[in-house]
Design a protein around this motif. Structure first.
Motif, PDB file in Angstrom:
ATOM      1  N   VAL B 370      -5.971  12.661   3.604  1.00 37.16           N
ATOM      2  CA  VAL B 370      -6.382  13.376   2.230  1.00 37.16           C
ATOM      3  C   VAL B 370      -7.065  14.799   3.107  1.00 37.16           C
ATOM      4  O   VAL B 370      -7.452  14.757   4.068  1.00 37.16           O
ATOM      5  N   ALA B 371      -6.435  15.991   2.436  1.00 36.70           N
ATOM      6  CA  ALA B 371      -6.610  17.296   2.819  1.00 36.70           C
ATOM      7  C   ALA B 371      -7.514  18.176   1.887  1.00 36.70           C
ATOM      8  O   ALA B 371      -7.488  17.832   0.678  1.00 36.70           O
ATOM      9  N   TYR B 372      -8.265  19.049   2.268  1.00 41.22           N
ATOM     10  CA  TYR B 372      -8.994  20.015   1.584  1.00 41.22           C
ATOM     11  C   TYR B 372      -9.214  21.055   2.304  1.00 41.22           C
ATOM     12  O   TYR B 372      -8.829  21.308   3.640  1.00 41.22           O
ATOM     13  N   THR B 373      -9.890  21.773   1.696  1.00 40.68           N
ATOM     14  CA  THR B 373     -10.250  23.230   2.231  1.00 40.68           C
ATOM     15  C   THR B 373     -11.451  23.422   2.894  1.00 40.68           C
ATOM     16  O   THR B 373     -12.465  23.283   1.876  1.00 40.68           O
ATOM     17  N   PRO B 374     -11.832  23.450   4.142  1.00 44.38           N
ATOM     18  CA  PRO B 374     -13.316  23.661   4.310  1.00 44.38           C
ATOM     19  C   PRO B 374     -14.082  25.011   3.773  1.00 44.38           C
ATOM     20  O   PRO B 374     -13.469  25.947   3.664  1.00 44.38           O
ATOM     21  N   PRO B 397      -3.229  12.590 -11.641  1.00 45.08           N
ATOM     22  CA  PRO B 397      -4.549  12.073 -11.831  1.00 45.08           C
ATOM     23  C   PRO B 397      -4.615  10.915 -10.769  1.00 45.08           C
ATOM     24  O   PRO B 397      -5.670  10.921 -10.108  1.00 45.08           O
ATOM     25  N   GLU B 398      -3.760  10.120 -10.627  1.00 43.99           N
ATOM     26  CA  GLU B 398      -3.647   8.783  -9.844  1.00 43.99           C
ATOM     27  C   GLU B 398      -3.845   9.364  -8.450  1.00 43.99           C
ATOM     28  O   GLU B 398      -4.788   8.821  -7.663  1.00 43.99           O
ATOM     29  N   ARG B 399      -3.035  10.411  -7.958  1.00 38.61           N
ATOM     30  CA  ARG B 399      -3.423  10.569  -6.472  1.00 38.61           C
ATOM     31  C   ARG B 399      -4.642  11.562  -6.405  1.00 38.61           C
ATOM     32  O   ARG B 399      -5.055  11.235  -5.207  1.00 38.61           O
ATOM     33  N   LEU B 400      -5.229  12.047  -7.263  1.00 41.26           N
ATOM     34  CA  LEU B 400      -6.439  12.782  -7.078  1.00 41.26           C
ATOM     35  C   LEU B 400      -7.576  11.499  -6.828  1.00 41.26           C
ATOM     36  O   LEU B 400      -8.424  11.757  -5.739  1.00 41.26           O
ATOM     37  N   VAL B 404      -9.740  11.115  -3.630  1.00 39.10           N
ATOM     38  CA  VAL B 404     -11.222  11.175  -3.594  1.00 39.10           C
ATOM     39  C   VAL B 404     -11.773   9.873  -2.906  1.00 39.10           C
ATOM     40  O   VAL B 404     -12.763   9.933  -2.014  1.00 39.10           O
ATOM     41  N   ARG B 405     -10.924   8.740  -3.209  1.00 43.12           N
ATOM     42  CA  ARG B 405     -11.327   7.517  -2.557  1.00 43.12           C
ATOM     43  C   ARG B 405     -11.241   7.611  -1.132  1.00 43.12           C
ATOM     44  O   ARG B 405     -12.142   7.108  -0.275  1.00 43.12           O
ATOM     45  N   ARG B 406     -10.264   8.145  -0.513  1.00 42.37           N
ATOM     46  CA  ARG B 406      -9.869   8.437   0.904  1.00 42.37           C
ATOM     47  C   ARG B 406     -11.209   9.263   1.598  1.00 42.37           C
ATOM     48  O   ARG B 406     -11.682   9.003   2.468  1.00 42.37           O
ATOM     49  N   ILE B 411     -16.253  10.473   4.076  1.00 41.25           N
ATOM     50  CA  ILE B 411     -17.661  10.971   3.950  1.00 41.25           C
ATOM     51  C   ILE B 411     -18.902   9.888   4.485  1.00 41.25           C
ATOM     52  O   ILE B 411     -19.886  10.106   5.175  1.00 41.25           O
ATOM     53  N   ASN B 412     -18.582   8.940   3.895  1.00 39.31           N
ATOM     54  CA  ASN B 412     -19.481   7.727   3.820  1.00 39.31           C
ATOM     55  C   ASN B 412     -19.547   7.235   5.372  1.00 39.31           C
ATOM     56  O   ASN B 412     -20.766   7.063   5.980  1.00 39.31           O
TER      57      ASN B 412
END
Lengths: 442, 442
Positions: B370-374, B397-400, B404-406, B411-412
């Motif tokens: 999963v990728a995001y922008t810091p 929506p499914e991939r989103l 988030v699960r990943r 994060i956890n």
């Protein structure tokens, strides 16, 4: 809504109706209305024979080639073509550009070292952005491309012209100019050259000169920016290999699809030494995020599907005929004038007698329904008054002949007047009733 | 080919393998590898759920709309579309842009005051070129668009952030920041703002704030650069009218077809006060000669033929569903975190607990696909470590939900570690075996 009472606006404001007058960056002083701009306006009126602009004859491109490239693009790469791409350009087109450059003798390049741009002008802009500090110097041929001079000026750099002859730039003149400038503590950043069919002079640098110029630049550690939009458009003999084919580290090479396919798609490219290329990608991203993926895919499919070499050969035939027509018309009407019949490109550079001023004469020419570009556009130092650039790319042979006939009316009229009044150059304001060209050809 | 003995190269050369190291312009120091660049690379791997890039969902555009625009363009305007155009852009599309801007409340504009650009980034680049001297300051929201910060930096200007809350920029904070900077003799050239669905924060400036911010800027004679790529992509209620609708002299307005049609065609536009517009055209010519006529005609025909408002409504439905899906997934997995559900645009700005560093955590996230922008990408001053931008525009929506699960796993895991080791932030180098993102997300 004008703010009328604010100290931050500075003292200049009273002299100007622009409320942001005092906010502009210093570099805007170098943004003068270019003659390129006016060319578009003048050339677009159908009754005027345009020897002014450098617009290629795109009607010679069979529409089915574009249609078929479009269909194949949408079928195979639709969503990619509509999406953002990387700043360097799509890898597929960069691979194909290798084949085009190979025709210019460049066989050691890697697609990794190519950056695609929004036309070749964007490449020039990016190179300028990477290298030019205010006050720096760029060396260029004498004359040189109006758009390049404008871009260097927009970065507050000065263009200094180096003498050329019928073989191209003169190596000793390059060396002397460079030494003189350095002795004046000027920082010279690169040599900008159009070895194939210089715009506007039409001249071609010989193979020997390419070696010599490169040697001077290597010895003096001067980067060469080699602009080659016309290299494949030769009409008699193929030009020598590109300077870039002789050296991969000392040359930034600019190429374009504007003249062999379409300027409307704005796809150009730069081949640069590795470290420069890295910075170029960042500069492209900072200026436009990424070049149009849509247009890159379109050109990519065109190159894949069409017999593009045959299309270039077809262009050569068309432009050869037009060059010959312009040359013949000039020989008919101006046997006493001086020009070089070019082996390629789009232009003939016509030297006028000293008493004629091409810029001064332009309103009369437009009144006679013929347009050209005054020679001063191609010099950063005010020279070129007694020369004009005549483009043979846009008009048919018949219209070229008509244009030269109209030009002869103007020039002979001017020469008659000069003779009557004792050879004094005409410098008076144009009479009322003269159709004025747009304000920025003046 | 390295030159090994030349004084002109300067003392730095020994430290660098680039033979042109000492030739670069000062502004290249501001050309750092942007995080935008890496986003393309990360997002392009299909196994990675990309919450990183801001790529619109172009597959939602029916291909027949592009087909039909293309056919009509070639039929009616083929040779024009393939030819050079003017620096300002074709008049036809500028007329149609008036209709688009009218939807944002801008009803007093003239097509004469519009300049089309190679995407909206090009508009930003040109505005920067016209106004920014080295050392100048641009004020911007806190956080603000990474590409804008990068462009200002490329002109050696500093971005100073102004505090915002859920109603947008805080007028008193703007005034205080401006006064403080001016008291420090800094030259502040303009306020850069994205009132509609700020990238990355997703927030919308209220109507009242628009009036207040404009009042401050008028009083202080500060130009506003209003960037509005997302204004038509609202999901609950239509946003207030553009700031530009309130004032034609104090605002330069940037628009784009990237989000309502296609970013691949790179067509954007600028609406500017008259004097600024004149200079913009010259700057466009100097940078690219003219924007792509081909793409302008294509967009023009699309606007003429397609029910483009219905298409925008279709995009709204798609993105609304995706926003809701991302919001719901975040509520499920991170009930304790803070974010604002945006009314439009492409992004959710997720605040993390203080002990988490989004940039530090990115390699683990990419390992989990999963990728995001810091958040640090969106600040010029190093802030944003404890935030990330999550894009809901690109994925289903499914991939989103999967993404988030990943993200929750990462994060956890990070929070567990922190708890085990006493709450110290993890700053160690990533272990070997971690899949590293491209070098410039770091």
């Amino acid at each position: 809504m004008l703010v009328t009472n604010n100290a931050a606006r500075g003292p200049e404001t009273g002299r100007n109706l622009d409320p942001w007058y005092s906010s502009y960056a210093d570099r805007t002083k170098g943004l003068a209305a270019s003659e390129v701009r006016a060319l578009f306006a003048v050339a677009s009126r159908p009754e005027v024979v345009s020897l002014a602009g450098g617009s290629p004859f795109v009607k010679a491109l069979p529409e089915e080639l574009i249609d078929s490239a479009f269909r194949s693009m949408m079928r195979e790469h639709g969503p990619e073509a509509l999406q953002y791409g990387g700043g360097q350009g799509i890898p597929q087109i960069r691979e194909q550009i290798l084949d085009i450059m190979a025709l210019e003798g460049i066989t050691d390049a890697s697609a990794d070292d190519i950056v695609t741009t929004t036309g070749s002008q964007h490449g020039l802009d990016i190179v300028s952005k990477l290298f030019l500090n205010p006050g720096d110097v760029v060396l260029a041929e004498s004359p040189s491309y109006v758009g390049a001079i404008g871009t260097f000026r927009a970065y507050e750099a000065d263009t200094v012209h180096v003498e050329m002859d019928e073989h191209g730039l003169i190596p000793s003149a390059l060396e002397e100019t460079l030494h003189r400038l350095r002795s004046e503590c000027r920082v010279v950043k690169f040599l900008y050259t159009i070895p194939n069919f210089n715009n506007p002079a039409g001249s071609m640098m010989t193979a020997e000169r390419r070696h010599e110029i490169l040697e001077v630049c290597r010895r003096e550690h001067l980067l060469i920016v080699e602009d080659n939009p016309y290299g494949l458009l030769y009409y008699d003999e193929q030009p020598p290999h590109a300077i870039r084919s002789l050296d991969s580290e000392n040359v930034v090479y600019l190429g374009s699809f504007s003249k062999i396919l379409s300027p409307g798609v704005r796809v150009g490219y730069v081949l640069a030494p590795h470290a420069i290329r890295e910075k170029m990608i960042l500069a492209v991203e900072s200026s436009i995020l990424s070049p149009s993926t849509f247009n890159q895919w379109l050109v990519n499919e065109y190159l894949k599907q069409a017999d593009w070499k045959a299309q270039v050969a077809a262009y050569r035939d068309i432009y050869r005929e037009r060059r010959d027509a312009l040359d013949a018309a000039l020989r008919e009407h101006f046997p006493q004038f001086v020009w070089e019949k070019p082996n390629g490109g789009f232009f003939i550079w016509l030297q006028l007698p000293e008493q004629l001023d091409a810029k001064q004469m332009l309103p009369r020419a437009v009144k006679e329904l013929v347009a050209y570009t005054p020679g001063t556009a191609f010099y950063a130092d005010g020279r070129g008054q007694h020369a004009m650039r005549l483009a043979f790319c846009t008009e048919t042979p018949e219209r070229l002949a008509t244009g030269v006939r109209r030009l002869a009316t103007v020039i002979n009229g001017e020469l008659d007047l000069l003779e009557t009044f004792g050879g004094l150059p005409m410098r008076s304001r144009p009479e009322s009733g003269v159709i004025m060209p747009p304000p920025d050809i003046n």
